[in-house]
Design a protein around this motif. Sequence first.
Motif, PDB file in Angstrom:
ATOM      1  N   TYR B  29       0.836  -1.203   0.000  1.00 22.61           N
ATOM      2  CA  TYR B  29       0.000   0.000   0.000  1.00 22.61           C
ATOM      3  C   TYR B  29       0.869   1.250   0.000  1.00 22.61           C
ATOM      4  O   TYR B  29       0.613   2.198  -0.736  1.00 22.61           O
ATOM      5  CB  TYR B  29      -0.911  -0.013   1.229  1.00 22.61           C
ATOM      6  CG  TYR B  29      -1.894   1.124   1.281  1.00 22.61           C
ATOM      7  CD1 TYR B  29      -3.029   1.118   0.477  1.00 22.61           C
ATOM      8  CD2 TYR B  29      -1.695   2.211   2.136  1.00 22.61           C
ATOM      9  CE1 TYR B  29      -3.938   2.158   0.518  1.00 22.61           C
ATOM     10  CE2 TYR B  29      -2.604   3.252   2.180  1.00 22.61           C
ATOM     11  CZ  TYR B  29      -3.720   3.224   1.373  1.00 22.61           C
ATOM     12  OH  TYR B  29      -4.626   4.256   1.408  1.00 22.61           O
ATOM     13  N   GLU B  30       1.919   1.237   0.837  1.00 19.34           N
ATOM     14  CA  GLU B  30       2.762   2.434   0.971  1.00 19.34           C
ATOM     15  C   GLU B  30       3.756   2.593  -0.177  1.00 19.34           C
ATOM     16  O   GLU B  30       3.945   3.688  -0.684  1.00 19.34           O
ATOM     17  CB  GLU B  30       3.533   2.381   2.302  1.00 19.34           C
ATOM     18  CG  GLU B  30       2.634   2.598   3.521  1.00 19.34           C
ATOM     19  CD  GLU B  30       3.231   1.999   4.782  1.00 19.34           C
ATOM     20  OE1 GLU B  30       4.465   1.813   4.843  1.00 19.34           O
ATOM     21  OE2 GLU B  30       2.453   1.686   5.713  1.00 19.34           O
ATOM     22  N   LYS B  31       4.406   1.502  -0.564  1.00 19.49           N
ATOM     23  CA  LYS B  31       5.496   1.609  -1.537  1.00 19.49           C
ATOM     24  C   LYS B  31       5.126   1.130  -2.939  1.00 19.49           C
ATOM     25  O   LYS B  31       5.878   1.331  -3.883  1.00 19.49           O
ATOM     26  CB  LYS B  31       6.712   0.794  -1.061  1.00 19.49           C
ATOM     27  CG  LYS B  31       7.393   1.368   0.187  1.00 19.49           C
ATOM     28  CD  LYS B  31       8.555   0.500   0.665  1.00 19.49           C
ATOM     29  CE  LYS B  31       9.652   0.308  -0.358  1.00 19.49           C
ATOM     30  NZ  LYS B  31      10.773  -0.503   0.176  1.00 19.49           N
ATOM     31  N   ILE B 110      -8.227  -3.396  -0.994  1.00 15.96           N
ATOM     32  CA  ILE B 110      -9.013  -2.998  -2.169  1.00 15.96           C
ATOM     33  C   ILE B 110      -8.227  -1.990  -3.003  1.00 15.96           C
ATOM     34  O   ILE B 110      -8.162  -2.091  -4.229  1.00 15.96           O
ATOM     35  CB  ILE B 110     -10.385  -2.423  -1.742  1.00 15.96           C
ATOM     36  CG1 ILE B 110     -11.207  -3.526  -1.060  1.00 15.96           C
ATOM     37  CG2 ILE B 110     -11.142  -1.844  -2.931  1.00 15.96           C
ATOM     38  CD1 ILE B 110     -12.450  -3.026  -0.346  1.00 15.96           C
ATOM     39  N   ILE B 114      -6.959  -2.527  -6.907  1.00 15.13           N
ATOM     40  CA  ILE B 114      -7.236  -1.616  -8.019  1.00 15.13           C
ATOM     41  C   ILE B 114      -5.941  -1.101  -8.649  1.00 15.13           C
ATOM     42  O   ILE B 114      -5.802  -1.055  -9.863  1.00 15.13           O
ATOM     43  CB  ILE B 114      -8.137  -0.462  -7.540  1.00 15.13           C
ATOM     44  CG1 ILE B 114      -9.549  -1.022  -7.306  1.00 15.13           C
ATOM     45  CG2 ILE B 114      -8.165   0.687  -8.533  1.00 15.13           C
ATOM     46  CD1 ILE B 114     -10.482  -0.097  -6.574  1.00 15.13           C
ATOM     47  N   ARG B 115      -4.989  -0.746  -7.813  1.00 18.87           N
ATOM     48  CA  ARG B 115      -3.737  -0.186  -8.352  1.00 18.87           C
ATOM     49  C   ARG B 115      -2.888  -1.227  -9.062  1.00 18.87           C
ATOM     50  O   ARG B 115      -2.178  -0.912 -10.010  1.00 18.87           O
ATOM     51  CB  ARG B 115      -2.893   0.368  -7.204  1.00 18.87           C
ATOM     52  CG  ARG B 115      -3.425   1.623  -6.566  1.00 18.87           C
ATOM     53  CD  ARG B 115      -2.406   2.026  -5.498  1.00 18.87           C
ATOM     54  NE  ARG B 115      -2.937   2.946  -4.534  1.00 18.87           N
ATOM     55  CZ  ARG B 115      -2.475   3.049  -3.286  1.00 18.87           C
ATOM     56  NH1 ARG B 115      -1.490   2.242  -2.863  1.00 18.87           N
ATOM     57  NH2 ARG B 115      -2.991   3.930  -2.464  1.00 18.87           N
ATOM     58  N   LYS B 118      -2.731  -5.050 -12.849  1.00 16.01           N
ATOM     59  CA  LYS B 118      -1.886  -5.509 -13.952  1.00 16.01           C
ATOM     60  C   LYS B 118      -0.789  -6.473 -13.484  1.00 16.01           C
ATOM     61  O   LYS B 118      -0.207  -7.188 -14.291  1.00 16.01           O
ATOM     62  CB  LYS B 118      -1.211  -4.311 -14.642  1.00 16.01           C
ATOM     63  CG  LYS B 118      -2.146  -3.527 -15.529  1.00 16.01           C
ATOM     64  CD  LYS B 118      -1.352  -2.432 -16.265  1.00 16.01           C
ATOM     65  CE  LYS B 118      -2.234  -1.259 -16.628  1.00 16.01           C
ATOM     66  NZ  LYS B 118      -3.471  -1.615 -17.332  1.00 16.01           N
TER      67      LYS B 118
END
Lengths: 207, 207
Positions: B29-31, B110, B114-115, B118
């Motif tokens: 999430y952070e990196k 979540i 989404i990020r 790919k």
Amino acid sequence: MKTARPTINDEVAAFKRARTLEAATDLFYEKGYNNSTLDDVAERLGVTKPFIYKNFGNKHMLLATICAQGIQGALGEMEAALAQNAGPAETLRIFVPRYVEAIIAAQKSIAIHIREEKNLLPEDANRLAALRQKFMGQVQGVLEAGKKAGEVDVPDPRISAFAIVGAVSWLTFWFHPEGPLSPEELTERMTAVILNLLRSGGVRLTA
Amino acid sequence: MKTARPTINDEVAAFKRARTLEAATDLFYEKGYNNSTLDDVAERLGVTKPFIYKNFGNKHMLLATICAQGIQGALGEMEAALAQNAGPAETLRIFVPRYVEAIIAAQKSIAIHIREEKNLLPEDANRLAALRQKFMGQVQGVLEAGKKAGEVDVPDPRISAFAIVGAVSWLTFWFHPEGPLSPEELTERMTAVILNLLRSGGVRLTA
């Protein structure tokens, strides 16, 4: 003599700018920001890299321009609806379908914004957050005015504003314009769902 | 003799597995996924890389496990609500607050899904898409049953299902659990907004 009327050259420049933005949006959407170069954008378009620099600055500025499209479209539609000086329910009836259309049009830009937020410069991220806050305040304001006027029945204008914006914005992740539902049909059906949510005089779903 | 009762070792393993997932979620999430290594995850936890391999396989499998958390939580709450065999309105009253809680709990997962979509292997992406489709079908089914029973008044169960799921899921992008609104307050207020949207017998907002 310079006049306000755009010259052919102005129009060509605006067209090339729009096409560049579109090509960069497709590229960042498909390959991701970090895997895309300005050379790739220039190559897709047959324009030169200096053209991109001249029009959008560097790659970070191009990303910021793309990321701003969703919120700018939403704000533009809200401001156009507010400019009609209608009552709150009528303002929502004008705004909601145009807003759904704007989100459908900006689908890729919104996805890029969410995915690539960490690649925005802090000043760009802050500017976009301020635009979003302004927009959310406007949606909340219309709901509050509607509640006060007895035209809209929502239990909580602030959370309802987030719920409506979320209901529409989430289409970014599931709607495929080339799928069975056309953008026009989605606009019509989503508008009906959202405006139904706002109807007044409803009986609560009770236990 | 092996029994169904978990041993202390089983519980320790489950605890370490949960903590690993939590640390990897924070890190991705952070990196971002591409900027994180399994060494980073192991380091944050004081566990060994073989422990991670043994429990989650490789980095792709760890990502798939993280990305599945949101939809698994949502499905779990829907299935628990359906298992009560209540009518559609009552099913929604049971489901909605638990669903909002599940989405708040899975906020980072979540966002990562989404990020980093790919970066999922195609088989993992397909499996998650199938779970999501199953969940959307269940939400739509409850709304359809509610409409048929006259307990829920929505103009379009399919688009309403997307609207409700979007209204709740969008909190991923704006809700800060350390902000002025606590997770419990958001759950209560968002539930009121969603159930209000579903109330029956409402008068349509007319022109």
